[in-house]
Scaffold this active site. Structure first.
Site, PDB file in Angstrom:
ATOM      1  N   ASP A   1       0.824  -1.204   0.000  1.00 22.76           N
ATOM      2  CA  ASP A   1       0.000   0.000   0.000  1.00 22.76           C
ATOM      3  C   ASP A   1       0.861   1.257   0.000  1.00 22.76           C
ATOM      4  O   ASP A   1       0.336   2.357  -0.103  1.00 22.76           O
ATOM      5  CB  ASP A   1      -0.932   0.013   1.229  1.00 22.76           C
ATOM      6  CG  ASP A   1      -2.315  -0.510   0.879  1.00 22.76           C
ATOM      7  OD1 ASP A   1      -2.582  -0.709  -0.318  1.00 22.76           O
ATOM      8  OD2 ASP A   1      -3.122  -0.702   1.798  1.00 22.76           O
TER       9      ASP A   1
ATOM     10  N   ASP B   1     -10.082  -6.579  11.100  1.00 22.99           N
ATOM     11  CA  ASP B   1      -9.997  -7.994  11.460  1.00 22.99           C
ATOM     12  C   ASP B   1     -11.147  -8.375  12.395  1.00 22.99           C
ATOM     13  O   ASP B   1     -11.877  -9.335  12.156  1.00 22.99           O
ATOM     14  CB  ASP B   1      -8.640  -8.320  12.097  1.00 22.99           C
ATOM     15  CG  ASP B   1      -8.209  -7.319  13.170  1.00 22.99           C
ATOM     16  OD1 ASP B   1      -8.867  -6.274  13.318  1.00 22.99           O
ATOM     17  OD2 ASP B   1      -7.224  -7.591  13.868  1.00 22.99           O
TER      18      ASP B   1
HETATM   19  O1  LIG Z   1      -3.602   1.150   4.735  1.00 22.42           O
HETATM   20  C1  LIG Z   1      -3.065   0.185   5.250  1.00 22.42           C
HETATM   21  C2  LIG Z   1      -2.737   0.137   6.621  1.00 22.42           C
HETATM   22  C3  LIG Z   1      -2.117  -0.985   7.124  1.00 22.42           C
HETATM   23  N1  LIG Z   1      -1.792  -2.026   6.321  1.00 22.42           N
HETATM   24  C4  LIG Z   1      -1.113  -3.226   6.889  1.00 22.42           C
HETATM   25  O2  LIG Z   1      -1.821  -3.716   7.996  1.00 22.42           O
HETATM   26  C5  LIG Z   1      -0.943  -4.432   8.848  1.00 22.42           C
HETATM   27  C6  LIG Z   1      -1.185  -4.062  10.273  1.00 22.42           C
HETATM   28  O3  LIG Z   1      -0.778  -2.726  10.499  1.00 22.42           O
HETATM   29  P1  LIG Z   1      -0.018  -2.294  11.842  1.00 22.42           P
HETATM   30  O4  LIG Z   1       0.349  -0.876  11.701  1.00 22.42           O
HETATM   31  O5  LIG Z   1       1.049  -3.266  12.155  1.00 22.42           O
HETATM   32  O6  LIG Z   1      -1.195  -2.360  12.870  1.00 22.42           O
HETATM   33  P2  LIG Z   1      -1.319  -3.164  14.246  1.00 22.42           P
HETATM   34  O7  LIG Z   1      -2.197  -2.341  15.113  1.00 22.42           O
HETATM   35  O8  LIG Z   1      -0.019  -3.580  14.777  1.00 22.42           O
HETATM   36  O9  LIG Z   1      -2.126  -4.440  13.757  1.00 22.42           O
HETATM   37  C7  LIG Z   1      -3.141  -5.097  14.481  1.00 22.42           C
HETATM   38  O10 LIG Z   1      -4.389  -4.448  14.291  1.00 22.42           O
HETATM   39  C8  LIG Z   1      -4.799  -4.335  12.933  1.00 22.42           C
HETATM   40  C9  LIG Z   1      -6.147  -3.621  12.914  1.00 22.42           C
HETATM   41  O11 LIG Z   1      -7.045  -4.277  13.717  1.00 22.42           O
HETATM   42  C10 LIG Z   1      -4.872  -5.706  12.280  1.00 22.42           C
HETATM   43  O12 LIG Z   1      -5.127  -5.559  10.918  1.00 22.42           O
HETATM   44  C11 LIG Z   1      -3.558  -6.408  12.441  1.00 22.42           C
HETATM   45  O13 LIG Z   1      -3.590  -7.690  11.883  1.00 22.42           O
HETATM   46  C12 LIG Z   1      -3.223  -6.493  13.909  1.00 22.42           C
HETATM   47  O14 LIG Z   1      -1.984  -7.144  14.096  1.00 22.42           O
HETATM   48  C13 LIG Z   1       0.472  -4.106   8.401  1.00 22.42           C
HETATM   49  O15 LIG Z   1       1.015  -5.239   7.780  1.00 22.42           O
HETATM   50  C14 LIG Z   1       0.266  -2.958   7.443  1.00 22.42           C
HETATM   51  O16 LIG Z   1       1.220  -2.940   6.439  1.00 22.42           O
HETATM   52  C15 LIG Z   1      -2.115  -1.990   4.981  1.00 22.42           C
HETATM   53  O17 LIG Z   1      -1.817  -2.921   4.245  1.00 22.42           O
HETATM   54  N2  LIG Z   1      -2.735  -0.881   4.476  1.00 22.42           N
END
Ligand SMILES: O=c1ccn([C@@H]2O[C@H](COP(=O)(O)OP(=O)(O)O[C@H]3O[C@H](CO)[C@@H](O)[C@H](O)[C@H]3O)[C@@H](O)[C@H]2O)c(=O)[nH]1
Ligand SMILES: [Mn+2]
Length: 745
Positions: free
Chosen positions: A154, A460
């Protein structure tokens, strides 16, 4: 650790004497949990009867308002307590026998697996790390011709594509190396950081890995891909997609789809075929909503359908790597079980586990309740919620509810479509580009009835919830050796920022027309509906936490008793309610799931701190958003690690460092509680009559706030509390005290 007692059921899969794939046992906690819940519930009722009595008999407006505030706070806590019982009514444990899969299935009959890895920003999510995630799953002990890795970028970044081109070359050496040496850790970064056995072969591959990592780091640092790094015409051609499109930015660009490895053509150095590796950066335009990660995943669902259409999908965040090469077989113990399929199995969720947490886990990043205890509780009902990563999903579940016989989507995307064209065939690529377009989803069911669901920052949670409402089920798989390991933020501010985003997302679900408390309870039954309500409404706990962090203390400072005296029988009720909740939490954290006492202490501290910071601000931002004031979207959590910060984190220090309103409220509570504690203590020593419970509560919060005092006055490192934050908090605390004085005195 708790020993499970009764073996309840075992999987059997068909008439031909099938091998055992898994066992399921109900926890011994079930009965005690239920008995305790009944008793505790009566105590809550007694508490409310007291509140009502006092309300009815209150003579002044002040006492009426104080009681009403406590009443509301307790109501919130009681609601959350009741809904949390859904995690306790029937916890189960499972054990899988992955070695038995191959006893009844030929290799050629194993299902295909499409792995989805999301990344969103080459600067916040270093490509070397994303590449490690990919390499760790490419090296799965699973027939490579059945395995395809799809990377969603993205960030729309040629730097990430470059990193993956390098990874594709390195994979030709790494995969045979892992196979030959039967490595358990197949993320190169983790492997070389471990205590591996050295030989000339490992030295050679390490040099190769490090030179690849250097090239990638270099390219990311300079933001430029030098000609010397581009070795093939194909690569050169790929990068022209960035240069030929005028004004290519992350928010505005055509879709870029690049097949980096094709299982039909590419071989590793041992002559073995390599898994498919496909880079996808979907089309973006400032005028079309992209729905963050959910949107990215839906593009991968369609692109992969056109290319390989594997019946099983694994979703992985870029910050999680595979820690066990045989995980697919473990998941297949459920996914291939006809009884489970009959049972409408949608996904098998593995816990999120983290490496590199400090000893006492000062942020409570382990999230033991969220990622382990609660999922195994729900596993005894309709199954755990979806955690966004480390999850094997049946493709069918993403394409409509279980009873719709043929999902209403076009031919290429249907689960029964056999994708047998080469993935580089022009027709396939053309279709892939089409479904990665930013207008493709207009007037379709994507995001509303099929695919990952839109409308919440916790896509999620929302997606899993909607699937379960449709009648799908899920399973929690929690093997002894972590299947996946990820990174948690080591910076306290990042941690609170991430949690705030979650809180806003949860409230979006709570307030949607699919609210778990109404729609959810109707669709899934009381306990499942309540379990989702527990999470969705969790941010309102901040109302109670804030009340209990300020009101009793301000009352104490103004000589007002608001709790029963030690000599009153009601005092026992309060003691029971407090010790019962804290005690049960403590036992579950330590005895049941093997956590240390100090980690439990951090966990409860963070529970309080979140209530005063990210939950409170998440709730406020959500309310602002509801009345039309725009707030931020999905801010990706930074995965970049500052060396100094890491050192402080490892010493167990909370990283403040930057001024933030979230620290201000926290610091205000710290100041007020310290004052009330000292004041109460002086009263006690001088024999004045005071409220004992108010004093104890202040003492508890003061103990929880010790790291804050330390950050305010004792520390001099860069992570200390910024002076502006301390000063603002002090002034505001004084203001709050003055208002309280005017009202309460
Ligand atoms: O516009 C976006 C924003 C994020 N991501 C991806 O989403 C994932 C999760 O993003 P992160 O910033 O690591 O968020 P976290 O809060 O750590 O993630 C938790 O919370 C998210 C939202 O609930 C879930 O999607 C994740 O699986 C969960 O691990 C990463 O691989 C990002 O690259 C995208 O692909 N596009
Ligand atoms: Mn993450």
């Amino acid at each position: 650790m708790e020993e499970p007692c009764s073996r309840e059921s075992a999987a059997t899969n068909s008439a031909h004497a099938p091998p055992l794939l898994y066992t399921l046992t109900t926890s011994r906690r079930t009965v005690p949990n239920r008995v305790f819940a009944a008793v505790y519930f009566c105590a809550i009722m007694a508490l409310f009867s007291r509140h009502v009595q006092i309300l009815l008999h209150s003579k002044t407006l002040v006492s009426f308002s104080v009681t009403l505030t406590l009443f509301v706070s307790d109501l919130v806590l009681a609601f959350l307590w009741v809904s949390a019982q859904s995690f306790r009514v029937r916890p189960v444990y499972r054990k899988e026998y992955p070695e038995n899969i191959e006893k009844f299935l030929e290799q050629s009959d194993l299902p295909g697996l499409d792995v989805f890895i999301c990344t969103a920003d080459p600067y916040m999510e270093p490509p070397t790390r994303v590449v490690n995630t990919a390499l760790s799953v490419m090296a799965y002990e699973y027939p490579t011709e059945k395995l395809s890795i799809y990377v969603s970028d993205d960030g729309g970044s040629s730097l990430t594509l470059f990193a993956f081109m390098e990874a594709a070359k390195f994979a030709a050496h790494w995969l045979p190396f892992c196979r030959k040496n039967e490595l358990a850790t197949r993320s190169p970064d983790e492997y070389f950081a471990s205590n591996y056995s050295r030989s000339s072969e490992t030295d050679k591959i390490k040099v190769m890995y490090e030179s690849m990592r250097e090239r990638v780091k270099n390219v990311v640092e300079t933001g430029r891909i030098d000609d010397e790094y581009v070795t093939s015409d194909q690569a050169r051609q790929a990068f022209t997609q960035w240069t030929t499109y005028l004004g290519f930015t992350r928010q505005n660009h055509p879709s870029v789809i690049q097949v980096l490895l094709d299982k039909n053509k590419d071989r590793d150095i041992a002559g073995h075929c390599l898994p498919n590796l496909v880079y996808v950066s979907r089309q973006k335009s400032p005028t079309s909503p992209h729905h963050f990660k959910a949107g990215a995943l839906n593009v991968l669902v369609r692109v992969s359908a056109a290319m390989t259409n594997a019946p099983v999908i694994l979703t992985l965040d870029c910050d999680m790597y595979s820690n066990d090469p045989r995980t697919v077989f473990r998941a297949l113990c459920y996914v291939l079980d006809p009884a489970e399929i009959q049972n409408r199995l949608a996904f098998v969720q593995f816990p999120q586990e983290f490496h590199g947490l400090n000893e006492n886990d000062i942020h409570g990043s382990e999230h033991k309740r969220l990622f382990k205890l609660n999922p195994s509780g729900l596993d005894g009902l309709l199954g755990p919620n979806y955690l966004g990563t480390g999850c094997f999903i049946r493709r069918r579940a993403l394409l409509g509810d279980p009873s719709t016989p043929v999902p209403p989507v076009i031919k290429e995307i249907r689960p029964d479509h056999i994708a047998d064209n080469p993935i580089t065939a022009p027709s396939v690529l053309e279709f892939a580009h089409q479904v990665a377009g930013c207008n493709y989803e207009n007037q379709t069911d994507w995001g509303s009835k099929i695919g990952f669901r839109y409308g919440s920052l916790v896509e999620d949670f929302f997606t899993g919830f909607r699937l379960q409402c449709e009648g799908w089920r899920s399973i929690f798989c929690n093997p002894e050796r972590a299947a996946f390991l990820g990174n948690a933020p080591i910076n306290f501010h990042d941690f609170l920022g991430q949690n705030k985003r979650w809180q806003i997302g949860l409230l979006e679900v709570a307030s949607s027309r699919y609210s778990p408390i109404t729609f959810g309870v109707k669709a899934m039954g009381l306990f499942m509906g309540l379990s989702y309500s527990f999470y969705a409404f969790f941010p309102i706990a901040s109302i109670s936490i804030t009340t209990y962090s300020f009101l009793p203390q301000l009352a104490l400072l103004n000589g007002l008793n608001i709790f029963p005296k030690v000599s009153e029988p009601w005092f026992l009720l309060y003691t029971f309610l407090f010790l019962g909740a804290y005690g049960q939490d403590f036992l579950e954290y330590t005895v049941v799931s093997g956590g240390t006492i100090r980690r439990w202490w951090s966990d409860q501290r963070i529970w309080m701190a979140k209530g005063l910071s990210c939950s409170l601000f998440g709730l406020s931002e959500f309310l602002l958003k509801s009345i039309g004031i725009p707030t931020q979207g999905f801010n990706v959590t930074s995965k970049v690690v500052d060396k100094e910060q890491r050192k402080r984190y490892e010493q167990g220090l909370l990283e403040f460092g930057v001024p933030s309103p979230m620290f201000v409220t926290l610091t205000m509570a710290a100041i007020i509680n310290l004052c009330s504690f000292i004041y109460g203590l002086i009263n006690l020593v001088s024999g004045k009559e005071g409220d004992f419970m108010q004093l104890v509560l202040s003492a508890l919060i003061v103990m929880n706030c010790l790291p804050i005092y330390e950050a305010m006055v004792l520390r001099s490192d860069k992570g200390k509390m910024p002076a502006t934050t301390s000063v603002t908090a002090t002034i505001l605390a004084l203001a709050v005290y003055s208002v309280a004085y005017l009202i309460l005195k």
